[in-house]
Write an enzyme that holds these catalytic residues in place. Structure first.
Site, short mmCIF file in Angstrom:
data_model
loop_
_atom_site.label_atom_id
_atom_site.label_comp_id
_atom_site.label_asym_id
_atom_site.label_seq_id
_atom_site.Cartn_x
_atom_site.Cartn_y
_atom_site.Cartn_z
N ASP A 20 0.81 -1.22 0.00
CA ASP A 20 0.00 0.00 0.00
C ASP A 20 0.85 1.27 0.00
O ASP A 20 0.41 2.29 -0.51
CB ASP A 20 -1.03 0.00 1.14
C1 LAN Z 1 3.39 -1.14 10.21
C2 LAN Z 1 3.25 0.29 9.91
C3 LAN Z 1 2.62 0.64 8.62
C4 LAN Z 1 1.64 -0.39 8.15
C5 LAN Z 1 0.70 0.12 7.03
C6 LAN Z 1 1.43 0.67 5.82
C7 LAN Z 1 -0.17 1.25 7.56
C8 LAN Z 1 -0.20 -1.04 6.64
O1 LAN Z 1 -1.19 -0.61 5.76
C9 LAN Z 1 0.61 -2.23 6.19
C10 LAN Z 1 1.50 -2.74 7.32
C11 LAN Z 1 2.44 -1.69 7.91
C12 LAN Z 1 3.61 -1.52 6.96
C13 LAN Z 1 3.03 -2.09 9.26
C14 LAN Z 1 3.32 -3.51 9.57
C15 LAN Z 1 3.74 -3.87 11.02
C16 LAN Z 1 4.55 -2.78 11.68
C17 LAN Z 1 5.85 -2.60 10.91
C18 LAN Z 1 3.73 -1.50 11.63
C19 LAN Z 1 2.40 -1.57 12.33
C20 LAN Z 1 4.58 -0.56 12.46
C21 LAN Z 1 5.16 -1.44 13.58
C22 LAN Z 1 4.90 -2.91 13.17
C23 LAN Z 1 6.07 -3.80 13.60
C24 LAN Z 1 5.73 -5.26 13.38
C25 LAN Z 1 6.42 -3.51 15.05
C26 LAN Z 1 7.52 -4.32 15.63
C27 LAN Z 1 6.96 -5.46 16.34
C28 LAN Z 1 7.07 -6.74 15.98
C29 LAN Z 1 5.99 -7.67 16.30
C30 LAN Z 1 8.25 -7.27 15.27
#
Ligand code: LAN
Length: 718
Positions: free
Chosen positions: A449
């Site tokens: 996205d």
């Molecule tokens: C994110 C942040 C952005 C988010 C969007 C782009 C909004 C979404 O549409 C797709 C998935 C994504 C990229 C995403 C995936 C998981 C993340 C990276 C996070 C929520 C930010 C933090 C999270 C990450 C897994 C945190 C670290 C923790 C672990 C369990 C490893």
């Protein structure tokens, strides 16, 4: 040998000395010396995020939605930097700082000036007022995971065990049963520090990396975040890397538990998880497999297989580091990789120095102190979304905004990833050439996205009368190629990669605190961004891969329709929750001509949203919706969710103009005299259980929803 705590005081730093640098999409906070700081005054951006007063002028009170959006952008424009992007706080999770502090402690890496003090401030400020503990995330109740790890962090930073914050936190930790009840990721960090016994942890065998790829259990098939956490974890587990004991860690051994350390029967603690922590309990299958692994571990850990497995796991650490400029996919594996590099290559190696140097990209200063962001920022995401809102509202046409939009385009141009990862095949990575990331090009992971939102923003920007073409058609085609390749069999789009593993892998999800993390899933949010990205592209370049684009859109819309729930809503995985995802779904359906008038699913979606509208005209949903998979009201109405609901209703052409007007009025009433909106409840979520802040959403989606209102109904008094 680590001897004493990291040297620091408990007082906050001089907040006027902090500066935020923006450099090719990096956002980094620096604590300047007295002289340096006098020579360059703080910007509004710095003051805003540090909570210092900034003198943004009072604006004439808005009577129409467009005026309100204009005021909103007048304010928010102040926070755009010279590189063209918006930086922002991306905190929320409470299990990130401890990894950083523990790693610095073990490796004796030197923390930059100001960090220790401000991390202490942040943890002090975020300790729950009632019981003094910390949860999985800032809005969550106290847990062993949060409390044990953040307690350890404070102690390592030099806070005395008898400090009132520590006394209170320890009391809560003991009430919860002590650190033996920590979820596995907490057990892991404590074991590396030497304050928890490896025997009390379920095995994380690096041997998984020696399995043939065709097996469904091969880690390359896991969701990339999970895979990348278990790579360094298996490496460190495999060599049982433990810091030598010192006075402080000896003390911690006694402080963290309700009984003396030496009397703990460690082998009985593997599956001891405090109830307050548990979101996804171990399955019987997982416990059974772990039981077997404990036996196998005793043998393999002494053989040549272990040596080979460690080599294989460490190779993956290196690929990830090299593929991401030592930023890594997120803050969890960032710290675990740094610790792995310390053990394998030593503190004087270039790799270790690169790690230490780049940690700064994750650190964020706020009025509450220093936190660790959930990624190295949300630069691309926030900027691409904001730009679309400003363009849809028509504000982009106004002269005073041309400069801002030109700068935004400059950033999007720079931020697009222009090559594939150097270790693509070896590191099990997908192509990145042409993609846009979530944060910046250095981290460089494709997100479906983010690529689509980046592409949409560029297409819209380059259509404006006053912009120059910066991103060529060729480069847009590369982005389209990326998106097309990411579609799944069911038509949907996942986050970073297409789905690689079978759903049953979830049965062996060992991270008790998160749900659905083993593999990728298809999301209505990601699928919508891709539908719209491809649609915008097709409008402007109708000849490129036309048939594939047509059928991809059709199948993605098919997925979205199938994903609708009986009550008309969609479950949202990346922000809270049904309101968020229903907005995306309505955008998709609207883009293929479905509206309230002609589509049953759209009508049901509108009815769902209208049924959740509150007496004050707004919407407010709690993060608990994401945990419980049912709509849970928040105590307060939220401007961000109100904006999402309104955007959905307008995309759907919902005929209830009065409901929409009331929502718009609510947003306008909450606008401050300088045009901004105040922070309300947390906006984002991941893995069903952990909330995360999108501090810029209160500016972005308000402006966008207000702008859309004025587009649909004209510039009328609200
Ligand atoms: C994110 C942040 C952005 C988010 C969007 C782009 C909004 C979404 O549409 C797709 C998935 C994504 C990229 C995403 C995936 C998981 C993340 C990276 C996070 C929520 C930010 C933090 C999270 C990450 C897994 C945190 C670290 C923790 C672990 C369990 C490893």
């Amino acid at each position: 040998m680590p001897g004493s705590a990291i040297k620091t005081t408990h007082l906050p730093t001089d907040r006027t000395r902090w500066r935020l640098r923006a450099d090719e999409g990096r956002q980094t906070w620096h604590y300047l010396s007295e002289q340096e700081h006098k020579a360059n005054p703080q910007t509004d951006i710095e003051k805003y995020w540090l909570g210092l007063p900034l003198d943004a002028p009072q604006l004439p009170k808005a009577k129409t939605a467009l005026e309100s959006a204009r005021n909103g952008f007048e304010f928010f424009k102040r926070l755009q930097n010279e590189e063209g992007f918006w930086s922002g706080e991306y905190g929320g999770p409470m299990f990130l700082l401890p990894g950083l502090v523990i790693t610095y402690y073990i490796t004796k890496a030197k923390m930059p000036e100001g960090w220790g003090q401000e991390i202490i401030q942040y943890l002090f400020n975020r300790a729950h007022k009632d019981d003094g503990g910390w949860g999985l995330h800032i809005e969550g109740h106290s847990t062993v995971f949060g409390t044990a790890l953040n307690y350890v962090a404070l102690r390592l930073l030099g806070v005395d065990a008898e400090h009132p914050v520590c006394v209170k936190a320890r009391g809560t930790l003991h009430k919860l049963g002590g650190a033996t009840g920590s979820p596995s990721w907490g057990k892991f960090w404590m074991a590396t520090l030497g304050v928890y016994d490896w025997e009390g942890m379920n095995p994380v065998p690096p041997e998984l990396w020696l399995l043939p790829h065709f097996l469904p259990i091969h880690p390359a098939r896991y969701w990339c975040h999970t895979r990348n956490v278990y790579i360094p974890m298996s490496y460190l587990y495999g060599r049982q890397a433990t810091a030598p004991l010192d006075d402080l860690t000896r003390q911690l051994r006694e402080e963290l538990y309700t009984q003396s350390y030496d009397s703990i029967p460690w082998h009985q603690q593997r599956n001891n998880i405090c109830k307050a922590d548990e979101y996804y309990p171990h399955t019987r299958l997982l416990n059974f497999l772990n039981g077997g692994l404990v036996g196998i571990e005793k043998i393999t850990s002494r053989t040549l297989i272990r040596t080979q497995a460690l080599r294989a796991a460490y190779a993956q650490v290196k690929y990830e580091d090299e593929n991401t400029h030592y930023l890594d996919i997120g803050p969890v594996n960032k710290m675990m990789n740094m610790l792995s590099v310390f053990y394998e290559e030593g503190p004087d190696s270039d790799a270790f120095k690169m790690h230490a140097k780049n940690n700064i990209d994750f650190m964020w200063m706020s009025s509450e102190g220093m936190m660790m962001n959930g990624t190295n920022g949300s630069q691309l995401w926030d900027t691409a979304l904001l730009i679309q809102g400003v363009i849809e509202s028509g504000l982009a046409q106004e002269k005073q905004n041309h400069d801002s939009m030109n700068k935004g385009l400059m950033f999007l141009d720079d931020c697009q990833i222009k090559k594939n990862p150097p270790f693509m095949k070896e590191g099990w990575r997908d192509p990145t050439l042409g993609a846009w990331p979530f944060s910046n090009k250095f981290q460089g992971y494709t997100v479906s996205d983010c690529t689509s939102e980046g592409l949409k923003a560029v297409l819209l920007l380059q259509k404006l009368s006053y912009t120059k073409e910066r991103v060529s058609t060729e480069r847009m085609k590369q982005a389209v190629d990326i998106v097309l390749a990411m579609q799944n069999k069911n038509g949907g789009f996942a986050s970073y990669e297409s789905v690689r593993g079978p759903q049953w892998l979830e049965l062996i999800n060992p991270a008790e605190v998160f749900g659905n993390i083993m593999i990728e899933y298809c999301y209505p949010e990601c699928s919508t961004a891709c539908v719209l990205g491809l649609t915008y592209f097709r409008e402007q370049r109708p000849d490129y891969r036309r048939e594939e684009i047509d059928s991809t859109i059709e199948r993605a819309v098919g997925f979205i329709l199938k994903d609708q729930r009986a009550d008309g809503s969609w479950y949202g995985s990346w922000a809270i929750c049904f309101t968020y995802a229903t907005m995306f779904a309505c955008e998709s359906l609207s883009s293929v001509g479905q509206s309230y008038e002609n589509s049953e699913p759209v009508r049901k979606a509108c009815e769902f949203l209208l049924s959740k509208q509150r007496a004050d005209g707004g919407w407010g949903e709690s993060y608990k919706s994401c945990e419980q998979h049912r709509y849970v009201e928040h105590d307060e109405t939220q401007v961000v969710q109100t904006s999402w609901a309104l955007m959905a209703l307008m995309a759907a052409k919902c005929p209830n103009q009065e409901a929409i007007r009331r929502g718009v009025k609510m947003i306008m009433d909450r606008q401050q005299p300088d045009g901004q909106w105040k922070q309300e409840a947390i906006e984002g979520i991941f893995n069903h259980s952990c909330s995360i802040s999108y501090g810029n959403y209160k500016h972005i989606f308000t402006i966008w929803a207000l702008g859309r209102y004025s587009k649909v109904y004209g510039d009328i008094v609200v």
